[in-house]
Design an enzyme around this catalytic site. Sequence first.
Site, PDB file in Angstrom:
ATOM      1  CG  ASP A  77      -0.387  -0.501   2.462  1.00 30.59           C
ATOM      2  OD1 ASP A  77       0.848  -0.615   2.541  1.00 30.59           O
ATOM      3  OD2 ASP A  77      -1.153  -0.760   3.406  1.00 30.59           O
ATOM      4  CD  GLU A 147      -3.121   4.138   7.132  1.00 28.05           C
ATOM      5  OE1 GLU A 147      -4.044   3.853   7.919  1.00 28.05           O
ATOM      6  OE2 GLU A 147      -1.949   3.751   7.298  1.00 28.05           O
TER       7      GLU A 147
END
Length: 404
Positions: A77, A147
């Site tokens: 990520d 997130e």
Amino acid sequence: MATIDTLLTDLPSTAVWQEQVYIQLHQTPELSGREVKTVALVAEKLAAWGYEVRHIGGGVVGVMRNGDGSVVLTRADMDALPVTEATGLPYASTLTDIDEEGRRVGVMHACGHDVHVTTQLGAAELMAKHREAWSGTFIPLFQPAEETVGGAQGMVDAGLVAAIPKPDVAYGQHVFGILAGHVAVHPGPTMSASDSIRVTVWGKGTHGSMPNQGVDPVVLAAAIVLRLQGIVAREVKPGTTAVVTVGSLQAGTKSNIIGDTAVLFINTRSYSADVRSALHAAIERIIRAECQASGSPREPEFCYYDQTPLTDNDERETEHIRQAFVAHFGAAAVEDLGQLSGSEDFGQLPDAFGIPYVYWGLGGFSDPSTAPANHSALFAPVIQPTLEIGTRAYLAAALSRLGR
Ligand code: ZN
Ligand code: ZN
């Protein structure tokens, strides 16, 4: 010589640019959904190494077809957090950005996603340089917006499944407050499923002095909040982990007005699909019943959002990876990750393909007892051996399926 040793002969030259790229990424963090520079950097490198490059849903995916064999997807990520860095490092981020509420916020790689991007890039380069040493298809995937939850699903919604060969297995890595030099795996549920629910309940507005003429949504909501506490205490089997939190309750405007709605924001955490659905069924049952008990004029409304799936490591694949790590790093460097209370959207990528996956932890700190938590303004993994071990972990996992 083992396959991975062939690739690792070039690790020293890879490590040189990795440290530069890591510092560059750390100094130029980008908030979720805005990973433009990171994507450009990744795409340029993947293309230079001969990968087919696909831009999908704000992320970028490399595909290297190298003959017959398994198809392995690895994931990193890319996004940073609205945190003002306080590490005091010479390469600390000083950037700010405007968040979704219009506030100016510091931006920091406070969850180590810069480590993930850098290590997966290193693995991608070494795989590309040594195609003679492996066979199959290698797919390094770089995901946006972990997130804020939605980056993985966003890539799926943008056509990920049709855009790349179907992987046989997917691997994800995350740096945590584990000893640098170590990796950590855990079979089965590893990160919790998290769900947020916005619930609107209806009363009937009236003057505060004449409550008999209305239905008070504040009393209704208060009863709901207390009654919900009974779910974990009375309905979940003792020893089973589950959390129900009412994080926000909004109702009314003035002391002498009885309003006509209340809104509750509820978050649940669970480690199994059964518990997850039982929690949600209990929440809906209790709220509907309390509305009826209060004489509410309308059915309550339930809106589920910010949902992350359970990260549930496939037991056989996890054992396979644990053995590959023990063979490569030695048993003393392979820990049990245990069950973490945090959540991840990684699982939505393999779930879209219906394939097993393993998500492991990477050590990044010389003293785990003092390591700041992920998302702390002090979160600062040591550059080495973190980058080297992270690169080798991606390679050890991929080559356990693709090595000749
Ligand atoms: Zn995070
Ligand atoms: Zn993270």
